[in-house]
Design a protein around this motif. Structure first.
Motif, mmCIF file in Angstrom:
data_model
loop_
_atom_site.group_PDB
_atom_site.id
_atom_site.type_symbol
_atom_site.label_atom_id
_atom_site.label_comp_id
_atom_site.label_asym_id
_atom_site.label_seq_id
_atom_site.Cartn_x
_atom_site.Cartn_y
_atom_site.Cartn_z
ATOM 1 N N THR A 325 -11.833 48.230 51.527
ATOM 2 C CA THR A 325 -13.258 47.948 51.627
ATOM 3 C C THR A 325 -13.696 48.014 53.087
ATOM 4 N N PRO A 326 -14.968 48.349 53.364
ATOM 5 C CA PRO A 326 -15.448 48.403 54.758
ATOM 6 C C PRO A 326 -15.290 47.044 55.432
ATOM 7 N N LEU A 327 -14.958 47.065 56.710
ATOM 8 C CA LEU A 327 -14.767 45.839 57.458
ATOM 9 C C LEU A 327 -16.118 45.190 57.726
ATOM 10 N N ILE A 328 -16.293 43.978 57.237
ATOM 11 C CA ILE A 328 -17.553 43.279 57.447
ATOM 12 C C ILE A 328 -17.616 42.777 58.894
ATOM 13 N N SER A 329 -18.784 42.395 59.327
ATOM 14 C CA SER A 329 -18.983 42.016 60.730
ATOM 15 C C SER A 329 -18.114 40.822 61.100
ATOM 16 N N SER A 330 -17.761 40.736 62.376
ATOM 17 C CA SER A 330 -16.921 39.627 62.831
ATOM 18 C C SER A 330 -17.647 38.294 62.667
ATOM 19 N N ALA A 331 -18.965 38.286 62.872
ATOM 20 C CA ALA A 331 -19.721 37.046 62.708
ATOM 21 C C ALA A 331 -19.638 36.544 61.273
ATOM 22 N N ARG A 332 -19.737 37.461 60.312
ATOM 23 C CA ARG A 332 -19.658 37.068 58.910
ATOM 24 C C ARG A 332 -18.249 36.618 58.543
ATOM 25 N N ARG A 333 -17.225 37.278 59.091
ATOM 26 C CA ARG A 333 -15.853 36.871 58.791
ATOM 27 C C ARG A 333 -15.556 35.477 59.347
ATOM 28 N N LEU A 334 -16.063 35.189 60.534
ATOM 29 C CA LEU A 334 -15.870 33.858 61.100
ATOM 30 C C LEU A 334 -16.621 32.808 60.282
ATOM 31 N N GLU A 335 -17.789 33.170 59.786
ATOM 32 C CA GLU A 335 -18.527 32.254 58.913
ATOM 33 C C GLU A 335 -17.739 31.975 57.637
ATOM 34 N N LEU A 336 -17.175 33.026 57.046
ATOM 35 C CA LEU A 336 -16.367 32.841 55.837
ATOM 36 C C LEU A 336 -15.114 32.022 56.133
ATOM 37 N N LEU A 337 -14.543 32.203 57.304
ATOM 38 C CA LEU A 337 -13.357 31.434 57.682
ATOM 39 C C LEU A 337 -13.697 29.950 57.803
ATOM 40 N N ARG A 338 -14.847 29.633 58.396
ATOM 41 C CA ARG A 338 -15.274 28.236 58.479
ATOM 42 C C ARG A 338 -15.509 27.653 57.094
ATOM 43 N N LEU A 339 -16.133 28.434 56.232
ATOM 44 C CA LEU A 339 -16.403 27.958 54.879
ATOM 45 C C LEU A 339 -15.109 27.735 54.099
ATOM 46 N N PHE A 340 -14.146 28.638 54.257
ATOM 47 C CA PHE A 340 -12.882 28.475 53.541
ATOM 48 C C PHE A 340 -12.107 27.278 54.078
ATOM 49 N N TYR A 341 -12.120 27.079 55.396
ATOM 50 C CA TYR A 341 -11.461 25.906 55.963
ATOM 51 C C TYR A 341 -12.075 24.628 55.385
ATOM 52 N N THR A 342 -13.405 24.575 55.353
ATOM 53 C CA THR A 342 -14.081 23.399 54.790
ATOM 54 C C THR A 342 -13.729 23.222 53.327
ATOM 55 N N PHE A 343 -13.716 24.325 52.581
ATOM 56 C CA PHE A 343 -13.351 24.295 51.162
ATOM 57 C C PHE A 343 -11.951 23.708 50.972
ATOM 58 N N ALA A 344 -10.999 24.138 51.809
ATOM 59 C CA ALA A 344 -9.613 23.716 51.638
ATOM 60 C C ALA A 344 -9.410 22.254 52.024
ATOM 61 N N VAL A 345 -9.956 21.835 53.160
ATOM 62 C CA VAL A 345 -9.677 20.476 53.627
ATOM 63 C C VAL A 345 -10.462 19.424 52.855
ATOM 64 N N THR A 346 -11.535 19.810 52.181
ATOM 65 C CA THR A 346 -12.274 18.844 51.372
ATOM 66 C C THR A 346 -11.768 18.785 49.934
ATOM 67 N N ARG A 347 -10.857 19.684 49.575
ATOM 68 C CA ARG A 347 -10.357 19.696 48.203
ATOM 69 C C ARG A 347 -8.843 19.541 48.105
ATOM 70 N N TYR A 348 -8.106 20.161 49.005
ATOM 71 C CA TYR A 348 -6.654 20.227 48.838
ATOM 72 C C TYR A 348 -5.856 19.670 50.011
ATOM 73 N N PHE A 349 -6.245 20.023 51.232
ATOM 74 C CA PHE A 349 -5.464 19.611 52.399
ATOM 75 C C PHE A 349 -6.182 18.436 53.070
ATOM 76 N N PRO A 350 -5.667 17.227 52.942
ATOM 77 C CA PRO A 350 -6.375 16.070 53.509
ATOM 78 C C PRO A 350 -6.489 16.160 55.014
ATOM 79 N N SER A 351 -7.639 15.711 55.534
ATOM 80 C CA SER A 351 -7.853 15.709 56.980
ATOM 81 C C SER A 351 -6.959 14.676 57.631
ATOM 82 N N GLU A 352 -6.431 15.007 58.814
ATOM 83 C CA GLU A 352 -5.532 14.106 59.529
ATOM 84 C C GLU A 352 -6.257 13.319 60.607
ATOM 85 N N GLU A 353 -7.585 13.481 60.693
ATOM 86 C CA GLU A 353 -8.349 12.779 61.725
ATOM 87 C C GLU A 353 -9.210 11.705 61.086
ATOM 88 N N THR A 354 -9.386 10.594 61.779
ATOM 89 C CA THR A 354 -10.219 9.506 61.319
ATOM 90 C C THR A 354 -11.577 9.580 61.999
#
Length: 427
Positions: A325-354
């Motif tokens: 597939t065509p490479l999407i823009s770096s800004a959009r990929r970084l946005e998706l990376l932030r969203l996936f990180y948020t998705f993972a740590v709020t559902r599966y990987f508990p945050s280690e910071e208080t």
């Protein structure tokens, strides 16, 4: 009404609701809306309800945070910023509080004696606060504001740089030294990682980056967790445009001695090495010795023990097959990376910071609290890419791949990617 794609930060006194500053959008919120945001929070508190966040029908999101029962911070994202999650806004409030403590000290913020004087003093924080606001959804790959891990660059000549940094720090009568390249930590001393809290390292890195326009400075800072009431000297020196070295130290050495004797003695022989680091930073946060597959679109790798993180988002990719597939823009990929990180740590990987806010709530969503085990892998398939996350005792990896990668192959691809980076860099 909020305009599209806006992000605003408000600061008020917690007891009386007096506005102290507003940063973010070029068009500030009307006083009536600021009063309403403060009033609804005070009304809930008066009836035993703790209001921490809300979302409007138009997609705007509001997050409140009260710190030291003295100041209230409110983050407001407009309808067009739907990708700005509640977790991002919560971390923004905590980072801004840490920023204010680092510059002014906790006593000035927790015990307000004169509101007008505090307003004037808070102006010295504006540049750093504006930088934190810009990084919420920036396209430069900074993730520390969200992950609470230091954004790092993995240089090719790490051994030489580490040796020079250790010697320079020791000559400055300190054990806390750090080399930053374009705002990312290139090298740091062992005490910098082990004795400073992760949130302190994140805000210190942002502070040094905001001071990079000066050739040298002697700046008093308060460590939000380590020393919130007693200032420590922060010495910063520009080695090259984009490369800064800093130390936390006592009354000695003087700025003059450090700049005219120590900097030239330890860093002049490494000018070409530092230039090569700059060239590498312009291309990638990973050294050339790391060879990744063409279908890796972006990744975030976290060292769980040292709370370091490296973000990789290639601008171009190697030869790809026709079905790619065509490479999407770096800004959009970084946005998706932030969203996936948020998705993972709020559902599966508990945050280690208080959290340090009295109105914050756990980042983990309710349904995951019923798990009888700690998940170690997760994946997500979208219309734009495939995402895979894994964690082990040493690392967490969040990976974005091309859609052509078979779903069943995501696990082996993530494992290979992690091995390739750690084997080449000892990260």
């Amino acid at each position: 009404m909020l305009q599209a794609e806006t992000l605003q930060l408000l600061c008020l006194t917690a007891s009386s609701g007096v506005p102290l500053f507003s940063r973010g959008s070029s068009k500030p919120l009307p006083f009536s809306i600021i009063g309403s945001l403060n009033g609804v929070h005070m009304f809930g508190a008066g009836h035993g309800a703790q209001l921490s966040s809300c979302e409007t029908e138009r997609g705007s999101r509001v997050v409140w945070g009260v710190f030291q029962e003295s100041l209230m911070l409110i983050a407001v994202s407009g309808g067009g910023s739907s990708s700005t999650s509640e977790m991002q806004l919560r971390r923004l409030l905590e980072n801004v509080w840490n920023c204010m403590v680092m510059v002014l000290g906790q006593d000035e913020l927790a015990n307000i004696r004169n509101v007008e004087r505090l307003k004037r003093e808070l102006r010295s924080c504006y540049r750093l606060i504006d930088m934190l606001l810009e990084r919420v959804n920036d396209d430069q790959g900074f993730m520390g504001h969200l992950t609470q891990c230091a954004d790092c660059l993995l240089p090719s000549h790490s051994g030489l740089l580490q040796e020079a940094l250790e010697s320079f720090t020791q000559a400055a009568d300190s054990e806390f030294g750090c080399l930053l390249v374009h705002g990312r930590v290139g090298q740091a001393t062992e005490k910098w990682w082990s004795r400073l809290a992760p949130q302190e390292v994140v805000v210190l890195s942002a502070l040094v980056h905001s001071l990079s326009g000066t050739s040298s400075c002697d700046y008093p800072v308060f460590l939000p967790q380590g020393s919130p009431t007693v200032a420590i000297r922060l010495l910063c020196f520009k080695l090259l445009p984009g490369v800064n070295v800093c130390v936390l130290c006592g009354p000695k050495p003087s700025l003059y001695k450090a700049e005219n004797e120590l900097v030239s003695r330890f860093w002049s022989p490494l000018v070409e090495t530092l230039r090569s680091c700059l060239e590498q930073a312009d291309r990638s946060t990973l050294p050339p010795s790391v060879n990744l597959r063409w279908d890796v679109q972006a990744l975030l790798l976290i060292s769980r023990e040292s709370r370091r993180a490296v973000t990789f988002c290639p601008r171009i990719r190697g030869s790809a097959p026709a079905e790619a597939t065509p490479l999407i823009s770096s800004a959009r990929r970084l946005e998706l990376l932030r969203l996936f990180y948020t998705f993972a740590v709020t559902r599966y990987f508990p945050s280690e910071e208080t959290s340090i806010s009295s109105t914050s709530k756990p980042t983990l969503e309710d349904f995951s609290q019923g798990f009888t085990h700690v998940p170690v892998q997760c994946y997500l398939v979208t219309d734009e890419c495939k995402c895979y996350g894994l964690q082990n005792p040493q690392h967490q990896l969040y990976l974005l791949t091309d859609l052509s990668v078979p779903t069943f192959a995501l696990r082996s691809m993530a494992t290979q990617t992690l091995s390739a980076i750690t084997a080449a860099t000892s990260f």
